[in-house]
Scaffold this motif. Structure first.
Motif, short mmCIF file in Angstrom:
data_model
loop_
_atom_site.label_atom_id
_atom_site.label_comp_id
_atom_site.label_asym_id
_atom_site.label_seq_id
_atom_site.Cartn_x
_atom_site.Cartn_y
_atom_site.Cartn_z
N ARG A 61 -11.60 -1.98 0.93
CA ARG A 61 -11.42 -2.31 2.35
C ARG A 61 -10.24 -1.55 2.95
O ARG A 61 -10.26 -1.19 4.13
CB ARG A 61 -11.25 -3.81 2.53
CG ARG A 61 -11.38 -4.23 4.00
CD ARG A 61 -11.23 -5.73 4.18
NE ARG A 61 -11.54 -6.09 5.56
CZ ARG A 61 -12.71 -6.57 5.96
NH1 ARG A 61 -13.68 -6.74 5.06
NH2 ARG A 61 -12.92 -6.87 7.22
N ALA A 62 -9.21 -1.30 2.16
CA ALA A 62 -8.07 -0.52 2.64
C ALA A 62 -8.53 0.89 3.00
O ALA A 62 -8.17 1.44 4.05
CB ALA A 62 -6.98 -0.47 1.58
N PHE A 63 -9.36 1.48 2.14
CA PHE A 63 -9.88 2.83 2.44
C PHE A 63 -10.80 2.81 3.66
O PHE A 63 -10.85 3.78 4.41
CB PHE A 63 -10.65 3.36 1.22
CG PHE A 63 -9.78 3.85 0.11
CD1 PHE A 63 -9.07 5.05 0.24
CD2 PHE A 63 -9.66 3.14 -1.08
CE1 PHE A 63 -8.26 5.51 -0.79
CE2 PHE A 63 -8.85 3.60 -2.10
CZ PHE A 63 -8.14 4.78 -1.96
N ALA A 64 -11.52 1.69 3.86
CA ALA A 64 -12.44 1.61 4.99
C ALA A 64 -11.71 1.46 6.32
O ALA A 64 -12.17 1.97 7.35
CB ALA A 64 -13.41 0.44 4.79
N GLU A 65 -10.56 0.77 6.31
CA GLU A 65 -9.87 0.48 7.56
C GLU A 65 -8.78 1.48 7.91
O GLU A 65 -8.40 1.62 9.07
CB GLU A 65 -9.27 -0.93 7.50
CG GLU A 65 -10.32 -2.02 7.47
CD GLU A 65 -9.74 -3.42 7.54
OE1 GLU A 65 -10.50 -4.37 7.70
OE2 GLU A 65 -8.49 -3.56 7.44
N THR A 66 -8.25 2.17 6.91
CA THR A 66 -7.19 3.13 7.17
C THR A 66 -7.39 4.31 6.23
O THR A 66 -8.46 4.51 5.67
CB THR A 66 -5.80 2.48 7.00
OG1 THR A 66 -4.78 3.40 7.42
CG2 THR A 66 -5.55 2.05 5.57
N LEU A 123 0.83 -1.21 0.00
CA LEU A 123 0.00 0.00 0.00
C LEU A 123 0.86 1.26 0.00
O LEU A 123 0.50 2.28 -0.60
CB LEU A 123 -0.94 -0.01 1.20
CG LEU A 123 -2.03 -1.09 1.20
CD1 LEU A 123 -2.80 -1.07 2.51
CD2 LEU A 123 -2.97 -0.92 0.02
N SER A 124 2.02 1.19 0.67
CA SER A 124 2.92 2.34 0.70
C SER A 124 3.51 2.62 -0.67
O SER A 124 3.60 3.79 -1.10
CB SER A 124 4.06 2.09 1.71
OG SER A 124 3.57 1.94 3.02
N GLY A 127 -10.59 -7.35 -0.71
CA GLY A 127 -10.88 -5.94 -0.92
C GLY A 127 -9.78 -4.98 -0.53
O GLY A 127 -9.99 -3.76 -0.54
N TYR A 128 -8.58 -5.50 -0.21
CA TYR A 128 -7.49 -4.60 0.17
C TYR A 128 -6.77 -4.02 -1.05
O TYR A 128 -6.19 -2.93 -0.98
CB TYR A 128 -6.48 -5.33 1.06
CG TYR A 128 -6.99 -5.56 2.46
CD1 TYR A 128 -7.06 -4.52 3.37
CD2 TYR A 128 -7.44 -6.82 2.86
CE1 TYR A 128 -7.55 -4.72 4.64
CE2 TYR A 128 -7.93 -7.02 4.13
CZ TYR A 128 -7.98 -5.97 5.02
OH TYR A 128 -8.49 -6.16 6.28
#
Length: 264
Positions: free
Chosen positions: A224-229, A154-155, A202-203
């Protein structure tokens, strides 16, 4: 959350929660970690490390990682006093350097943050880095956490203007000893993990670059990445983490681990 005062005899032996191969692997990993921890007493870490053989230091770090991962899976708090009693025992003078390296290894490799919740009593909780819960979704949260690898992916996407070319992603992971088509002792087969498991969860999104000939592919943040962070949290995190740590943090392959333990 279970009580911190849970009787010692009721606790599962951390050595049973994680096999000896994993403990040896993480001990070697932790030997490469940077020594940074804001919550430990101020001592001369370099002097302590020099006074302790590297093999002995790695063993203590691996044992502490083992213990902290057990606490993470059990969703239990721990304290400096408990770590000294159950893990370091007669090596209390080395607590600062061991705790620092164990915490750094957990953050960079496993994606687990060790946070101090009571500065007076030195009580700690282990939480997923940046709120990512991908490990809880896989095999009931068992095995070594893989969120650290997701943080790296993600980074890289974030640093490439929200679109991570596949070659950039694999280039970054290759520097960590993670290669396409090669089973990794912690992360398994990385292509399946990135292009199937984390896409399904979904990440990540994995798609062909529009109008690319020959076809090229890229990764994007998934819903899901946007939802969790958030990108803001990631930016703050990256400012705190020494980027050289990702590049110089060698993760041995499964073949290397099997050779070390004399397996087939």
């Amino acid at each position: 959350m279970t009580e911190l005062s849970k009787p010692e005899e009721d606790l599962q032996d951390p050595g049973e929660a994680q096999g000896p191969e994993e403990a040896q692997l993480l001990g070697a990993e932790a030997g490469e970690a940077a020594s940074t921890s804001a919550s430990s007493p101020q001592v001369s870490w370099s002097a302590l490390a020099e006074a302790l053989p590297q093999e002995a230091l790695n063993e203590m770090v691996a044992n502490l990682i083992n213990f902290l991962l057990f606490k993470y899976r059990a969703k239990e708090l721990t304290s400096q006093a408990e770590m000294l009693k159950k893990v370091l025992r007669d090596n209390q003078e080395h607590f600062s350097v061991v705790f620092s390296q164990a915490s750094e290894c957990l953050r960079l490799v496993c994606g687990v943050e060790v946070k101090e919740v009571d500065r007076r009593k030195h009580i700690y909780i282990m939480v997923p880095t940046l709120g990512l819960t991908c490990d809880a979704m896989q095999r009931g949260g068992q095995g070594l956490p893989k969120a650290g690898l997701l943080v790296v992916v993600l980074s890289v996407i974030l640093q490439n203007r929200d679109r991570g070319p596949e070659e950039e992603i694999w280039g970054a992971l290759n520097k960590m000893g993670v290669y396409v088509g090669r089973e990794h002792s912690i992360f398994g087969e990385p292509r399946e993990l990135l292009t199937q498991v984390w896409v399904r969860d979904g990440y990540l999104e994995y798609r062909q670059v529009p109008d690319s000939t020959p076809a090229r592919y890229e990764f994007l943040w998934g819903p899901r990445a946007f939802a969790e962070t958030s990108k803001e949290k990631f930016t703050e995190y990256l400012l705190k983490v020494n980027q050289r740590a990702f590049r110089s943090f060698p993760l041995p392959s499964a073949e290397d681990v099997r050779e070390e333990v004399g397996g087939p």
